[in-house]
Design a protein around this motif. Sequence first.
Motif, PDB file in Angstrom:
ATOM      1  N   ILE A   1       0.812  -1.225   0.000  1.00 47.47           N
ATOM      2  CA  ILE A   1       0.000   0.000   0.000  1.00 47.47           C
ATOM      3  C   ILE A   1       0.840   1.267   0.000  1.00 47.47           C
ATOM      4  CG2 ILE A   1      -1.888  -1.176   1.169  1.00 47.47           C
ATOM      5  CD1 ILE A   1      -1.076   0.138   3.740  1.00 47.47           C
ATOM      6  N   ALA A   2       2.133   1.160   0.278  1.00 45.24           N
ATOM      7  CA  ALA A   2       2.978   2.361   0.302  1.00 45.24           C
ATOM      8  C   ALA A   2       4.120   2.268  -0.701  1.00 45.24           C
ATOM      9  CB  ALA A   2       3.534   2.589   1.707  1.00 45.24           C
ATOM     10  N   ARG A   3       4.001   1.390  -1.673  1.00 50.13           N
ATOM     11  CA  ARG A   3       5.050   1.211  -2.676  1.00 50.13           C
ATOM     12  C   ARG A   3       5.342   2.525  -3.401  1.00 50.13           C
ATOM     13  NH1 ARG A   3       3.988  -3.666  -6.640  1.00 50.13           N
ATOM     14  NH2 ARG A   3       4.436  -4.840  -4.743  1.00 50.13           N
ATOM     15  N   PRO A   4       6.636   2.878  -3.641  1.00 47.08           N
ATOM     16  CA  PRO A   4       7.859   2.082  -3.457  1.00 47.08           C
ATOM     17  C   PRO A   4       8.425   2.105  -2.043  1.00 47.08           C
ATOM     18  CG  PRO A   4       8.428   4.163  -4.452  1.00 47.08           C
ATOM     19  CD  PRO A   4       6.930   4.161  -4.312  1.00 47.08           C
ATOM     20  N   GLY A   5       7.808   2.860  -1.131  1.00 46.08           N
ATOM     21  CA  GLY A   5       8.217   2.808   0.266  1.00 46.08           C
ATOM     22  C   GLY A   5       7.474   1.686   0.979  1.00 46.08           C
ATOM     23  N   GLU A   6       7.361   1.798   2.306  1.00 44.52           N
ATOM     24  CA  GLU A   6       6.623   0.795   3.055  1.00 44.52           C
ATOM     25  C   GLU A   6       6.187   1.354   4.402  1.00 44.52           C
ATOM     26  OE1 GLU A   6       9.319  -2.220   5.370  1.00 44.52           O
ATOM     27  OE2 GLU A   6      10.113  -2.048   3.328  1.00 44.52           O
ATOM     28  N   ILE A   7       5.107   0.783   4.930  1.00 43.45           N
ATOM     29  CA  ILE A   7       4.630   1.094   6.272  1.00 43.45           C
ATOM     30  C   ILE A   7       5.111  -0.019   7.185  1.00 43.45           C
ATOM     31  CG2 ILE A   7       2.602   1.448   7.726  1.00 43.45           C
ATOM     32  CD1 ILE A   7       1.124   2.431   5.264  1.00 43.45           C
ATOM     33  N   GLN A   8       5.692   0.358   8.311  1.00 44.61           N
ATOM     34  CA  GLN A   8       6.282  -0.637   9.200  1.00 44.61           C
ATOM     35  C   GLN A   8       5.209  -1.585   9.736  1.00 44.61           C
ATOM     36  OE1 GLN A   8       9.355  -0.812   9.073  1.00 44.61           O
ATOM     37  NE2 GLN A   8       9.828   1.185   8.228  1.00 44.61           N
ATOM     38  N   VAL A   9       5.617  -2.834   9.964  1.00 50.98           N
ATOM     39  CA  VAL A   9       4.668  -3.885  10.304  1.00 50.98           C
ATOM     40  C   VAL A   9       3.982  -3.628  11.643  1.00 50.98           C
ATOM     41  CG1 VAL A   9       6.401  -5.355  11.432  1.00 50.98           C
ATOM     42  CG2 VAL A   9       4.376  -6.392  10.383  1.00 50.98           C
ATOM     43  N   GLY A  10       4.658  -2.962  12.581  1.00 52.71           N
ATOM     44  CA  GLY A  10       4.035  -2.670  13.865  1.00 52.71           C
ATOM     45  C   GLY A  10       2.811  -1.789  13.737  1.00 52.71           C
ATOM     46  N   ILE A  11       2.806  -0.899  12.738  1.00 56.00           N
ATOM     47  CA  ILE A  11       1.648  -0.027  12.497  1.00 56.00           C
ATOM     48  C   ILE A  11       0.497  -0.833  11.914  1.00 56.00           C
ATOM     49  CG2 ILE A  11       0.853   1.997  11.216  1.00 56.00           C
ATOM     50  CD1 ILE A  11       3.734   3.043  11.285  1.00 56.00           C
ATOM     51  N   ILE A  12       0.795  -1.726  10.982  1.00 60.26           N
ATOM     52  CA  ILE A  12      -0.252  -2.531  10.345  1.00 60.26           C
ATOM     53  C   ILE A  12      -0.899  -3.467  11.354  1.00 60.26           C
ATOM     54  CG2 ILE A  12      -0.755  -4.178   8.518  1.00 60.26           C
ATOM     55  CD1 ILE A  12      -0.018  -1.450   7.480  1.00 60.26           C
ATOM     56  N   THR A  13      -0.108  -4.121  12.199  1.00 56.60           N
ATOM     57  CA  THR A  13      -0.697  -5.045  13.176  1.00 56.60           C
ATOM     58  C   THR A  13      -1.571  -4.295  14.177  1.00 56.60           C
ATOM     59  OG1 THR A  13       1.296  -4.903  14.577  1.00 56.60           O
ATOM     60  CG2 THR A  13       1.171  -6.714  12.993  1.00 56.60           C
ATOM     61  N   ALA A  14      -1.244  -3.042  14.460  1.00 55.62           N
ATOM     62  CA  ALA A  14      -2.097  -2.251  15.353  1.00 55.62           C
ATOM     63  C   ALA A  14      -3.462  -2.012  14.722  1.00 55.62           C
ATOM     64  CB  ALA A  14      -1.427  -0.923  15.683  1.00 55.62           C
ATOM     65  N   PHE A  15      -3.493  -1.735  13.428  1.00 57.84           N
ATOM     66  CA  PHE A  15      -4.762  -1.541  12.730  1.00 57.84           C
ATOM     67  C   PHE A  15      -5.569  -2.844  12.690  1.00 57.84           C
ATOM     68  CE2 PHE A  15      -2.888   2.359  10.967  1.00 57.84           C
ATOM     69  CZ  PHE A  15      -3.976   3.211  11.073  1.00 57.84           C
ATOM     70  N   VAL A  16      -4.876  -3.981  12.604  1.00 58.44           N
ATOM     71  CA  VAL A  16      -5.571  -5.267  12.560  1.00 58.44           C
ATOM     72  C   VAL A  16      -6.063  -5.671  13.947  1.00 58.44           C
ATOM     73  CG1 VAL A  16      -5.286  -7.736  12.108  1.00 58.44           C
ATOM     74  CG2 VAL A  16      -4.313  -6.057  10.532  1.00 58.44           C
ATOM     75  N   GLY A  17      -5.215  -5.484  14.952  1.00 58.15           N
ATOM     76  CA  GLY A  17      -5.533  -5.994  16.279  1.00 58.15           C
ATOM     77  C   GLY A  17      -6.429  -5.112  17.107  1.00 58.15           C
ATOM     78  N   ALA A  18      -6.391  -3.801  16.908  1.00 55.83           N
ATOM     79  CA  ALA A  18      -7.192  -2.893  17.730  1.00 55.83           C
ATOM     80  C   ALA A  18      -8.693  -3.195  17.649  1.00 55.83           C
ATOM     81  CB  ALA A  18      -6.903  -1.445  17.346  1.00 55.83           C
ATOM     82  N   PRO A  19      -9.260  -3.433  16.460  1.00 55.67           N
ATOM     83  CA  PRO A  19     -10.688  -3.781  16.422  1.00 55.67           C
ATOM     84  C   PRO A  19     -11.021  -5.069  17.169  1.00 55.67           C
ATOM     85  CG  PRO A  19      -9.919  -3.114  14.247  1.00 55.67           C
ATOM     86  CD  PRO A  19      -8.713  -3.275  15.104  1.00 55.67           C
ATOM     87  N   VAL A  20     -10.104  -6.048  17.143  1.00 61.06           N
ATOM     88  CA  VAL A  20     -10.336  -7.294  17.873  1.00 61.06           C
ATOM     89  C   VAL A  20     -10.384  -7.021  19.372  1.00 61.06           C
ATOM     90  CG1 VAL A  20      -9.413  -9.589  18.377  1.00 61.06           C
ATOM     91  CG2 VAL A  20      -9.260  -8.658  16.058  1.00 61.06           C
ATOM     92  N   PHE A  21      -9.455  -6.212  19.854  1.00 58.81           N
ATOM     93  CA  PHE A  21      -9.428  -5.869  21.272  1.00 58.81           C
ATOM     94  C   PHE A  21     -10.706  -5.144  21.691  1.00 58.81           C
ATOM     95  CE2 PHE A  21      -8.177  -2.775  24.617  1.00 58.81           C
ATOM     96  CZ  PHE A  21      -7.902  -3.682  25.624  1.00 58.81           C
ATOM     97  N   ILE A  22     -11.136  -4.192  20.877  1.00 55.85           N
ATOM     98  CA  ILE A  22     -12.362  -3.448  21.192  1.00 55.85           C
ATOM     99  C   ILE A  22     -13.566  -4.377  21.222  1.00 55.85           C
ATOM    100  CG2 ILE A  22     -13.933  -1.660  20.353  1.00 55.85           C
ATOM    101  CD1 ILE A  22     -11.459  -0.224  19.221  1.00 55.85           C
TER     102      ILE A  22
END
Length: 353
Positions: free
Chosen positions: A321-342
């Motif tokens: 989603i950020a090609r040619p750069g990248e978003i660090q994996v810790g940010i992506i897992t926060a977006f995935v996991g936060a809804p589960v926690f809520i």
Amino acid sequence: MSAGLDTAPATGGTTAPAARRGVTAARLLGLVVAGGLLLLVVLLSIAVGAKPIPLSGVIHALTHGEGSVDGVVILDLRLPRTVLGVAVGAALAVAGVLMQALTRNPLADPGILGVNAGAAVAVVFAIWIWRFSDLTDYVWFAFLGAGAASVLVYLLGSRGRSGATPVRLALAGTAVSAVLGAVISFITLLNPRVFDQFRFWGVGALSGVDADVIWQVLPFLVLGTVLALGMSGSLNALALGDETARALGSNVGLTRALGAVAVTLLCGAATAAVGPIGFVGLTVPHMARVVTGPDHRWLVPYSILLGPILLLGSDIVGRVIARPGEIQVGIITAFVGAPVFIALVRRRRIPEL
């Protein structure tokens, strides 16, 4: 009449073992499917990047070595990153299983209960005061910080008549994480040298990690995983309550002590290698329970496979989603996991583990 009475128990006796065999077969099939999915994610992790490489090129490089520019990129950069992602993903997922079992708290997670923050603040102090820059030194400080944070959160969450309830532990972990996060911000903002060394590590990333890191943390990750697999039966007894576990012959004190050692090994080594990555330990055990139920003899192996799938999948998404750069994996897992926690917090009744 007599024949009918004789037949019923026989039918029931054969149905129950057959049902158990069917459940076991389904769980084994699930492990095979998860293993195949992990293999696919590993290949995609090696193929996807700023320079896309077809799967045929990936397989050729893995089987024939560095015969081209693509081979150099794969073997020197992407393969170590992927292997580290597999190891760290499995470690964080298994640590989440252990923490949820030992505290009987479905909200337990190395990030939510302050373990990652404890490891991170210890690393910051190592950089700031002792000027360490080698990962081998980071590992020991991360172990110390992870263990100290775990003890502090449990002590705070268990005070009072109600004891260590799931919500109290989550609140204590959130408070400790906030305080330790403030300490990290204070130190790094006042010390540019510490900030420069800490900033990429602190967000949680698989990129830019040297291949030697894998060999430095792998013994700790393997030992922690072996401990978790070995105590899975004791975790099943512990889930029934301390008194019931003792009645069944389980050594509750030893189980908790070994679990604490395993969590410290897994979280300390994983955090030292890639920085604090949250929500993997929270999300993966709940995903695995959909198939395994509460049986830790299956839950731990499933988490070993599903953890890397989630972490590497998030890493791939960050690169796409950020090609040619990248978003660090810790940010992506926060977006995935936060809804589960809520979603878990909003449940009227927190499920028993």
